[in-house]
Every structure is written in C-alpha cells, then in structure tokens.
Design a protein around this motif. Structure first.
Motif, short mmCIF file in Angstrom:
data_model
loop_
_atom_site.label_atom_id
_atom_site.label_comp_id
_atom_site.label_asym_id
_atom_site.label_seq_id
_atom_site.Cartn_x
_atom_site.Cartn_y
_atom_site.Cartn_z
N UNK A 249 4.28 -15.08 -4.19
CA UNK A 249 4.66 -13.68 -3.98
C UNK A 249 4.14 -13.27 -2.61
N UNK A 250 5.06 -12.99 -1.70
CA UNK A 250 4.71 -12.59 -0.34
C UNK A 250 4.90 -11.08 -0.20
N UNK A 251 3.86 -10.41 0.28
CA UNK A 251 3.91 -8.98 0.54
C UNK A 251 3.67 -8.78 2.03
N UNK A 252 4.65 -8.24 2.71
CA UNK A 252 4.55 -8.08 4.16
C UNK A 252 4.78 -6.63 4.57
N UNK A 253 4.13 -6.24 5.67
CA UNK A 253 4.29 -4.90 6.21
C UNK A 253 3.05 -4.06 6.04
N UNK A 254 3.11 -2.83 6.52
CA UNK A 254 1.96 -1.93 6.44
C UNK A 254 2.06 -1.04 5.22
N UNK A 255 0.92 -0.81 4.59
CA UNK A 255 0.87 0.10 3.46
C UNK A 255 0.91 1.54 3.95
N UNK A 256 1.56 2.38 3.19
CA UNK A 256 1.60 3.81 3.52
C UNK A 256 0.26 4.46 3.23
N UNK A 257 0.05 5.62 3.79
CA UNK A 257 -1.17 6.38 3.56
C UNK A 257 -1.34 6.65 2.06
N UNK A 258 -2.55 6.44 1.54
CA UNK A 258 -2.82 6.73 0.15
C UNK A 258 -2.45 5.63 -0.82
N UNK A 259 -2.05 4.45 -0.30
CA UNK A 259 -1.68 3.33 -1.15
C UNK A 259 -2.77 2.26 -1.07
N UNK A 260 -3.19 1.74 -2.22
CA UNK A 260 -4.28 0.76 -2.25
C UNK A 260 -3.84 -0.52 -2.96
N UNK A 261 -4.74 -1.47 -3.06
CA UNK A 261 -4.42 -2.76 -3.66
C UNK A 261 -3.92 -2.63 -5.09
N UNK A 262 -4.50 -1.72 -5.85
CA UNK A 262 -4.07 -1.52 -7.24
C UNK A 262 -2.61 -1.13 -7.29
N UNK A 263 -2.17 -0.32 -6.34
CA UNK A 263 -0.78 0.09 -6.30
C UNK A 263 0.15 -1.09 -6.01
N UNK A 264 -0.34 -2.03 -5.17
CA UNK A 264 0.46 -3.22 -4.86
C UNK A 264 0.76 -4.00 -6.13
N UNK A 265 -0.27 -4.30 -6.90
CA UNK A 265 -0.07 -5.15 -8.07
C UNK A 265 0.66 -4.41 -9.18
N UNK A 266 0.43 -3.12 -9.34
CA UNK A 266 1.19 -2.35 -10.32
C UNK A 266 2.66 -2.28 -9.94
N UNK A 267 2.93 -2.18 -8.64
CA UNK A 267 4.31 -2.18 -8.15
C UNK A 267 4.98 -3.51 -8.48
N UNK A 268 4.28 -4.60 -8.22
CA UNK A 268 4.84 -5.93 -8.46
C UNK A 268 5.14 -6.11 -9.95
N UNK B 124 6.14 -1.41 2.68
CA UNK B 124 6.51 -0.03 2.99
C UNK B 124 7.15 0.68 1.80
N UNK B 125 7.67 -0.11 0.85
CA UNK B 125 8.33 0.48 -0.32
C UNK B 125 7.35 0.82 -1.43
N UNK B 126 6.09 0.46 -1.26
CA UNK B 126 5.09 0.68 -2.32
C UNK B 126 4.49 2.08 -2.19
N UNK B 127 4.45 2.79 -3.30
CA UNK B 127 3.86 4.12 -3.35
C UNK B 127 2.69 4.12 -4.34
#
Length: 545
Positions: free
Chosen positions: A195-214, A309-312
């Motif tokens: 699973x490759x995640x590329x790009x910059x995270x938006x303001x207010x987004x953290x690692x927990x949001x990445x994995x919940x998004x996935x 960039x699509x992760x909130x």
C-alpha cells in the motif's frame, strides 16, 4: 528480486516442512499460482508451512497463564527466557496503582504473570515499574523491538512492531506455549500486499486518519491472507509514532500484519535505548538494517496506491473499523442496491482485482448494516458533525504515545473541556507519563480541565475498571469499535487524537480543522509531509489509484 518481507522471512527459516517449502534454490520465491517442482525433487505446494525462529516474544497477563500451565503439565521449561519480555497492561487500573487490585478477575492473572516470570527467569516489568506499560508501546521504547526481527505476542496488535521493519504478528495461546518451549513457530507464508501513500497530508490530518481512510476504502477483509508493506512519500514523512499507528491497525483490514522499511528515522529512534545494540554491534546492525527494503521490481500479490491529499480527518459510524467516513461526511444511505449494482458493473467492465475489492467492500461493509445503525443510534444519510458525545478516550497501543498527547494538548491549549464530557487521557507507558510532565503537557491539560491517568490498556476493551456506560457515545483513539468493546452497550466512534481533542472541547463531534484554522496553528500531526522518489514495484494484480 525480493520484498522486505521475503528477506526477513527467509533469514528466519529453521526448517521447511516436507511438501511445503516456500523457497526455491537461489532464494527465488515460489509464486502462489499453483504447485511448483524443484529440479529432481518432489512437487511443492506454495505457501506451505515453515518453522520460523522467533527473535522476540512479548507476553502479558491475559494470554500467557494457560501457556505456562501447558509447559508445566508437560514438564518443560522456557527454552530461551532472555528472548521473552513480560508486562501487565490489559487488567490494570489506571488510578491508584499503588493500591491492591480489588477485582479478582483482574488481580489473579497479574499475580500469575508475576509468579510465572519469576519461575522461568523472564524479564518482567510489573505494575509501578518505571518501564511498565502497554506491551506494544514499551517494546519500541526500550529498544527491545528492532529492525529485521520476527516478533510475536499473544495479542492481535503485535503488528505495531512492524513499523520498525520487522515481521510482527499476534498469536494464540497454544502458539505462545510453542514459542516459550522452542523459540520457534510453525507458520505458512502469507501473500503480500503493498500500500503506497504519496503526497502531502492536509492540515489537521494525522496517521490515524490515514489508516482509517485505507480501511474504510478497502474494507475489513481486503488484507485477509496477506502481510502488508506500507510505503510512499507520506509514510516516509511520518514519525515513528505515526508509523506504529499505521501498522497497529493493519490487522483491522484482515491482514496478518503490517510493516514499513527502516530508514534514518528508525535508526534515530532505536539508538541509545536500553536494549538497543551498543558500540561495534550497533554499527554492524545499522549496516544490516539499512539493507532491509524491498528491491526495485519486487513482486507483490496486490498493489494499492492512495493519494494523501484525498484523506480527511476520519471517524467511524458503525461497529467495525471499515465503517468509516470523513468527519464532515455522511453515513451511506440505507439499502445495498446502488453499491451492489456498482460492483456488478465493475465485474462486467473487467475492472482490476483491487477495484473489485473496493466495490465489494462498498457493497458488503459500507452499505448500511441495519444492526450496526440500530446499535449506534444513527441513520443512513446522517451527518455526524455536531452529534453530542459523552466520553473521550485518548490512549491504547494505537494512540497512547507521547506524540498523541502532544497533538491533543496542542489543540486544547487555552481552551476548556466541555461540561458534561468525561475524558480519560491514559498514557501508554510510565515513560510517556513522565514525558507528559517533563514537557509541560500535563500542566496544559490540567488548565484545560483534563486529568492524566496512569498507564494501561484502559478503555480500549472492557477488561478493567474503565468501561463506557451503556448507550453512551465515546470518541476513542483505539483500534476497534465492536459492539460492547468498551463496555456492554457502549457506542464507540474511532478517531484520531485531533478529532478527539476538538470534540472534547466542543462536546460534540467536531472537525479539528475548524479549531486548527481558527488559531492559525500548524498541522500538529508529527509528519514531515516530505515527498520523494520511491522504488517501482510489480504486482500480480493490476494497480489501482
């Protein structure tokens, strides 16, 4: 070409079971497409079992008593006690830890752990010890967890340790006994997913949001039968704490475990800790660890690409971690017809395997589960922003590290906890507890109306005093939102530390970006948000973006 997983797995094989070896001469991995035949040898079935050497074994009070009883009944001793480390965490209270534990269901397993570790000469960090804490937090803190290792524990979230470039996974009680007795484990080699995640995270987004998004995108069964490697510029930009959060929840999508290749951040974290290599051994270890990465062109069974960039900021609305959405989103509408039609259309259009996993997930997991909605008291199509909350829990092996408390304190600083909200802020270890005070975070939190409790698993699961009452809503930074997970009838909404902090201040489910933007704060995610080139990998199924 080998993956990171291949390299570690192959270096730990003690014996390959006849009829099931997984490695061809020269170290080439057998593809799981069907039987293969060694030159002049018997037919070999892919994915067959091997006996693996286990470098590190963590135990706690819940899944170890039966294993020690089994050893005792067989007249056996622990084979290599120096490779096993014990702590008590699941049953411990998070207040007045200097007093005797009253509940016998909690006290007896802890007493048994103390007796068993003493009998077998195992290193034990008891309640009150400066190194005590949640097992998957103290391992990395103490330098017991190191790159390239095989690590197991009778706890599903052992996958946390994969953040250091190790093969780490949870095992059952009978397997705990096997490791204690032999320092090995019989395992079949799983498939592999990248699973490759590329790009910059938006303001207010953290690692927990990445994995919940996935997980919300792929579903709770997408990783079944796989070990996942997480890569990409976004993952590289995360702190070690953030990487541990990612790997911790890899099992919530059905995977055997998750891992991330070690880099300079990994070395900086491990160096100088109590159990880390020292002197010349450190130098030789570093050289070996930096070779632990997937080769360009290494073959994965599945490759998934995610745009950061699509992760909130994320929350869950149901009763498994796959039932998630952006905090400002809406619960999927009731009825499965639309999603089922989408899945059928994708099959007819011959979409890629991973696209169909996503479609199937939409049809099965994300489509309204009436039982989950009834339990949570929500409705299809409902937006949860502004929904009242009763409890806030910051802690667990997912988000009980110092970075999580920094993020939480950074958002509540200068504000006050909402009246009527009960907040349990539980550090993951005694070390984190000390850091909170040393960095002044404790004072910030107290001034805002919060109290920091003592270390333990706490409200992650209803095995101790910290239970959420029936019908109450809890914004929880833990990893599971199953029915009754935090107590009978408790309603759990999974989220990251920033959503939890914002909701604790307002008393309702809140988008942390509203408070971050109101103060002009920088993104308190612990991520460097760096970008960079990555190796090119091959997949046995089509890539998806």
């Amino acid at each position: 070409m080998k993956t990171l997983f291949d390299k570690i797995w192959e270096s730990h094989i003690v014996k390959e079971i006849p009829g099931g070896p997984s490695i061809l001469p020269g170290g080439q991995s057998i593809l799981p497409d069907g039987p293969s035949t060694l030159p002049g040898g018997p037919s070999i079935l892919p994915g067959g079992p091997s006996i693996l050497y286990i470098d590190r074994h963590f135990i706690h009070e819940v899944t170890s008593p039966q294993a020690f009883t089994g050893l005792r009944n067989r007249g056996r001793k622990v084979f290599r006690p120096s490779q096993t480390f014990a702590t008590c965490d699941h049953n411990v209270p998070t207040r007045e830890q200097d007093r005797p534990i009253e509940d016998p269901l909690s006290r007896i397993p802890i007493e048994q752990l103390a007796a068993n570790t003493k009998e077998h000469g195992i290193t034990y960090f008891p309640l009150g010890d400066p190194s005590n804490g949640v097992v998957h937090i103290i391992g990395p803190e103490l330098g017991i967890t190191q790159p390239g290792m095989t690590i197991v524990c009778g706890d599903s979230h052992t996958s946390t340790h994969g953040a250091f470039g190790s093969i780490a996974f949870g095992i059952g009680t009978s397997e705990v006994e096997m490791v204690l007795a032999t320092q090995t484990l019989l395992q079949s080699k799983p498939k592999q997913m990248l699973i490759k995640v590329d790009g910059e995270l938006s303001n207010g987004v953290c690692a927990k949001d990445i994995i919940l998004h996935i997980i919300s995108r792929l579903g709770t069964s997408a990783g079944t039968g796989h070990f996942i490697e997480f890569a990409g510029s976004t993952i590289k930009g995360l702190s070690m704490e953030g990487r541990m959060t990612i790997c911790n929840m890899s099992i919530e999508m059905g995977a055997r475990g998750g891992m991330i290749a070690p880099d300079q951040k990994t070395l900086d974290y491990v160096k100088g800790r109590e159990y880390s290599p020292k002197g010349e051994l450190w130098e030789s270890s570093v050289k070996r660890w930096l070779e632990l990465r997937s080769d360009a062109g290494a073959l994965f069974d599945t490759v998934v690409e995610i745009d950061a960039a699509a992760i909130e900021p994320m929350i869950t609305w149901g009763t498994n971690p796959g039932m998630g959405m952006a905090v400002n989103g809406k619960i999927p509408p009731t009825g499965s017809q639309v999603a089922e039609k989408s899945a059928v259309d994708m099959v007819g259009a011959e979409k890629s395997a991973v696209d169909m996993v996503v479609a199937g997930k939409s049809a099965v997991d994300m489509v309204m589960d009436g039982k989950a909605l009834d339990y949570m008291g929500f409705n299809g199509g409902e937006q949860l922003l502004g929904h009242p909350v009763d409890y806030i829990f910051l802690g667990s092996c997912t988000n009980g590290r110092i970075e999580d408390f920094r993020d939480f304190a950074g958002l509540v600083k200068g504000r006050q906890k909402a009246p009527g909200v009960t907040a349990w802020l539980v550090p993951g270890s005694k070390r984190v507890e000390r850091q909170i005070e040393a960095e002044g975070l404790g004072e910030i939190l107290r001034e805002s109306g919060f109290l920091v409790r003592q270390p333990g698993c706490s409200a992650c699961l209803g095995m101790n005093e910290d239970k959420v009452p029936e019908g109450k809503y809890c914004i929880s930074t833990t990893n599971r939102n199953f029915e009754g997970r935090q107590g009978p009838g408790a309603r759990t909404i999974l989220a990251g530390p920033l959503v939890a902090a914002a909701s604790a201040i307002t008393g309702v489910i809140t988008d942390p970006r509203e408070l971050v933007n109101a103060t002009g704060s920088d993104n308190p995610t612990g991520s460097d948000n760096t970008t960079g080139s990555e190796n090119t990998y091959n997949s046995k199924s089509a890539n998806t973006k």
